[in-house]
Design a protein around this motif. Sequence first.
Motif, PDB file in Angstrom:
ATOM      1  N   ALA A   1       0.823  -1.205   0.000  1.00 59.12           N
ATOM      2  CA  ALA A   1       0.000   0.000   0.000  1.00 59.12           C
ATOM      3  C   ALA A   1       0.861   1.259   0.000  1.00 59.12           C
ATOM      4  N   ALA A   2       1.949   1.234   0.770  1.00 63.91           N
ATOM      5  CA  ALA A   2       2.840   2.395   0.815  1.00 63.91           C
ATOM      6  C   ALA A   2       3.472   2.649  -0.555  1.00 63.91           C
ATOM      7  N   ILE A   3       3.911   1.578  -1.206  1.00 64.03           N
ATOM      8  CA  ILE A   3       4.490   1.734  -2.550  1.00 64.03           C
ATOM      9  C   ILE A   3       3.413   2.192  -3.529  1.00 64.03           C
ATOM     10  N   GLY A   4       2.164   1.674  -3.338  1.00 68.59           N
ATOM     11  CA  GLY A   4       1.079   2.079  -4.208  1.00 68.59           C
ATOM     12  C   GLY A   4       0.768   3.560  -4.122  1.00 68.59           C
ATOM     13  N   LEU A   5       0.977   4.158  -2.944  1.00 69.49           N
ATOM     14  CA  LEU A   5       0.755   5.593  -2.793  1.00 69.49           C
ATOM     15  C   LEU A   5       1.740   6.412  -3.619  1.00 69.49           C
ATOM     16  N   ILE A   6       2.827   5.768  -4.030  1.00 68.31           N
ATOM     17  CA  ILE A   6       3.774   6.418  -4.939  1.00 68.31           C
ATOM     18  C   ILE A   6       3.477   6.031  -6.382  1.00 68.31           C
ATOM     19  N   THR A   7       3.167   4.745  -6.599  1.00 71.24           N
ATOM     20  CA  THR A   7       2.975   4.244  -7.955  1.00 71.24           C
ATOM     21  C   THR A   7       1.764   4.859  -8.629  1.00 71.24           C
ATOM     22  N   VAL A   8       0.637   4.929  -7.918  1.00 63.00           N
ATOM     23  CA  VAL A   8      -0.586   5.442  -8.528  1.00 63.00           C
ATOM     24  C   VAL A   8      -0.437   6.896  -8.974  1.00 63.00           C
ATOM     25  N   PRO A   9       0.052   7.809  -8.131  1.00 62.28           N
ATOM     26  CA  PRO A   9       0.282   9.173  -8.631  1.00 62.28           C
ATOM     27  C   PRO A   9       1.289   9.217  -9.781  1.00 62.28           C
ATOM     28  N   ALA A  10       2.329   8.357  -9.729  1.00 61.75           N
ATOM     29  CA  ALA A  10       3.311   8.347 -10.817  1.00 61.75           C
ATOM     30  C   ALA A  10       2.645   7.983 -12.137  1.00 61.75           C
ATOM     31  N   ILE A  11       1.812   6.950 -12.135  1.00 63.19           N
ATOM     32  CA  ILE A  11       1.105   6.573 -13.359  1.00 63.19           C
ATOM     33  C   ILE A  11       0.170   7.697 -13.802  1.00 63.19           C
TER      34      ILE A  11
ATOM     35  N   PHE B   1      -8.082  12.286   6.608  1.00 64.44           N
ATOM     36  CA  PHE B   1      -6.849  12.612   5.885  1.00 64.44           C
ATOM     37  C   PHE B   1      -6.960  12.476   4.364  1.00 64.44           C
ATOM     38  N   SER B   2      -8.148  12.264   3.840  1.00 61.57           N
ATOM     39  CA  SER B   2      -8.283  12.068   2.391  1.00 61.57           C
ATOM     40  C   SER B   2      -7.893  13.304   1.588  1.00 61.57           C
ATOM     41  N   TRP B   3      -7.948  14.477   2.196  1.00 63.18           N
ATOM     42  CA  TRP B   3      -7.571  15.709   1.491  1.00 63.18           C
ATOM     43  C   TRP B   3      -6.111  15.710   1.055  1.00 63.18           C
ATOM     44  N   LEU B   4      -5.291  14.856   1.644  1.00 60.04           N
ATOM     45  CA  LEU B   4      -3.879  14.806   1.247  1.00 60.04           C
ATOM     46  C   LEU B   4      -3.699  14.334  -0.190  1.00 60.04           C
ATOM     47  N   ALA B   5      -4.720  13.681  -0.762  1.00 65.37           N
ATOM     48  CA  ALA B   5      -4.628  13.223  -2.154  1.00 65.37           C
ATOM     49  C   ALA B   5      -4.389  14.385  -3.112  1.00 65.37           C
ATOM     50  N   ASP B   6      -4.890  15.578  -2.774  1.00 70.91           N
ATOM     51  CA  ASP B   6      -4.702  16.742  -3.655  1.00 70.91           C
ATOM     52  C   ASP B   6      -3.236  17.092  -3.853  1.00 70.91           C
ATOM     53  N   PHE B   7      -2.370  16.730  -2.898  1.00 66.35           N
ATOM     54  CA  PHE B   7      -0.963  17.130  -2.972  1.00 66.35           C
ATOM     55  C   PHE B   7      -0.117  16.187  -3.826  1.00 66.35           C
ATOM     56  N   VAL B   8      -0.670  15.029  -4.191  1.00 61.50           N
ATOM     57  CA  VAL B   8       0.129  14.068  -4.958  1.00 61.50           C
ATOM     58  C   VAL B   8      -0.474  13.742  -6.321  1.00 61.50           C
ATOM     59  N   LEU B   9      -1.673  14.269  -6.611  1.00 63.94           N
ATOM     60  CA  LEU B   9      -2.329  13.978  -7.880  1.00 63.94           C
ATOM     61  C   LEU B   9      -2.455  15.232  -8.734  1.00 63.94           C
ATOM     62  N   PRO B  10      -2.510  15.057 -10.055  1.00 64.42           N
ATOM     63  CA  PRO B  10      -2.782  16.209 -10.926  1.00 64.42           C
ATOM     64  C   PRO B  10      -4.144  16.825 -10.616  1.00 64.42           C
ATOM     65  N   ALA B  11      -4.340  18.071 -11.023  1.00 62.95           N
ATOM     66  CA  ALA B  11      -5.561  18.810 -10.679  1.00 62.95           C
ATOM     67  C   ALA B  11      -6.813  18.139 -11.225  1.00 62.95           C
ATOM     68  N   ARG B  12      -6.697  17.397 -12.339  1.00 61.07           N
ATOM     69  CA  ARG B  12      -7.894  16.780 -12.919  1.00 61.07           C
ATOM     70  C   ARG B  12      -8.468  15.660 -12.040  1.00 61.07           C
ATOM     71  N   TYR B  13      -7.710  15.268 -11.015  1.00 63.95           N
ATOM     72  CA  TYR B  13      -8.172  14.231 -10.093  1.00 63.95           C
ATOM     73  C   TYR B  13      -8.614  14.828  -8.749  1.00 63.95           C
ATOM     74  N   ALA B  14      -9.064  16.077  -8.749  1.00 65.83           N
ATOM     75  CA  ALA B  14      -9.431  16.750  -7.495  1.00 65.83           C
ATOM     76  C   ALA B  14     -10.611  16.076  -6.796  1.00 65.83           C
ATOM     77  N   GLN B  15     -11.457  15.377  -7.534  1.00 63.81           N
ATOM     78  CA  GLN B  15     -12.637  14.743  -6.951  1.00 63.81           C
ATOM     79  C   GLN B  15     -12.291  13.489  -6.144  1.00 63.81           C
ATOM     80  N   VAL B  16     -11.069  12.992  -6.282  1.00 66.71           N
ATOM     81  CA  VAL B  16     -10.683  11.717  -5.658  1.00 66.71           C
ATOM     82  C   VAL B  16     -10.874  11.747  -4.147  1.00 66.71           C
ATOM     83  N   LYS B  17     -10.563  12.866  -3.514  1.00 67.37           N
ATOM     84  CA  LYS B  17     -10.636  12.927  -2.041  1.00 67.37           C
ATOM     85  C   LYS B  17     -12.045  12.704  -1.525  1.00 67.37           C
ATOM     86  N   TYR B  18     -13.062  12.999  -2.351  1.00 67.88           N
ATOM     87  CA  TYR B  18     -14.444  12.727  -1.953  1.00 67.88           C
ATOM     88  C   TYR B  18     -14.862  11.307  -2.324  1.00 67.88           C
TER      89      TYR B  18
END
Length: 479
Positions: free
Chosen positions: A11-21, A301-318
């Motif tokens: 899961a920790a590696i996935g938090l890097i891999t998913v934003p990278a992709i 803590f879901s709002w932290l997704a905004d700091f690692v994803l492109p702006a087009r994925y802003a809805q992810v935190k919800y």
Amino acid sequence: MAFALGPIATAAIGLITVPAIAWVFPPADVGRLNVVQVAVSFGVLLFNLGLDRAYVREYHEWSDRGALLKACFAPGFGLMLLAMLFSFPFDQRIATWLFGLGHMVYYWILVACVLVSFISRFLSLILRMQDRGLAFSLSQMLPKIILLLVVGVLFLPMFSRSFGQLEVAYLVSLLSVLFIYSWNTWRDWVPALKASVSRKQVRRLLGYGVPLIFAGIAYWGLDATSTLTLRSLSTLSELAVYSVSMSFAGVGIVFQTIFTVLWAPMVYKWVANGVDMRRVDHIAQQALAVVCVLWVLSGTFSWLADFVLPARYAQVKYLMLCCIGQPLLYTLSEVTCVGIGITRRTMLSLWSTVIALIVNVAGSIWLVPAHGAAGAVVANAVAFLVFFVARTEASAHVWRPFPRARLYAFVIAAVALSIATLVWGPSLPIHFSFVWLGMLPVVVWCFRAEWVGMYGAFRSAIKAELLSSEPSGGSGTIP
């Protein structure tokens, strides 16, 4: 703890891999990768004929475990090779339907992914049933590391970053885990090649596993409904948002992976040893406590997704708060539905899943055309709530009644708050994360007895481990 290492690190590696992709590839290709993953899971579920579950169920009751492995592996593997042969004339048509790209090579890479994943599934069961937790965990971590490295290489300017490259990267990651599994288990699968298996033994295993084929396909449909409806009724961009949201629900998937790896073999071992199964009632309440805390922390803590994803994925935190319901509710249902497995009434698993599948399909068809990924996650959350209730009630009916009102109250509240966050979160006068943070002390207080019980059990386990590691005649003290 050894078994927990893999899912946590993955899961920790996935938090890097998913934003990278998400940064390297366009949303359409991210959506297509989700289609690949869904198709691979379907292939493994379909072709293993429920015999992976039969292997776990019968492991402690067969003396020749090489023969058991062969009897469980061979039927599905042969069927899979036959299906691959018959699909040959339709490869280009299937690739177009799945990916919107009419290149047959995409289909055959997908076939290779299914084949590799099928073999890895059975080899992983060997490590699990032998309690080789560290080897099992390392094998889970490697494919994520390989995928991250390959995606990092594809970020270089010399590469065009096509979907084909992303699909090959996924295949390479699967091949790496197959290599490690094969190396770690060769002493078990080499004898299985020479083992003698009777038709009667295979028929007995199929008698247990065949109902689980349909249950497995129904569960795949329940899991894949959102992907399929988004692919057919919405856009690949919406599918990409959904895929990333599911990936960010990783904390729930970690809990699901750890628990399901440990739970079923442990329960069947208890049954074989005549253990008092009333302990399941306490474990169900403890699992509910963990589920509620993980859900609340994810909302906080879901709002932290905004700091690692492109702006087009802003809805992810919800979206991710509804997504996390899927692994958490599935995990909780694995505890409460234990009676179905103990009594071997596997058809009830099928009907419970079919009911939830109908709810998911109906909800997705209603919500996805107008709301895209948001509609898909709402339908999915409600369907998994139905799935949890149906499995729990079925288990209580065929096994023995147990307390359920508290279970239902908390999970319904969690699903309702997740949907409310998705609908009204952007317009709340305060940030939605503060609402979830306010729920944390409530959950901690309501489950205070469960926290004390889990802490005591953990201390006892540590003491027992330390005592077992003491040299004979040692005089060490245990704190």
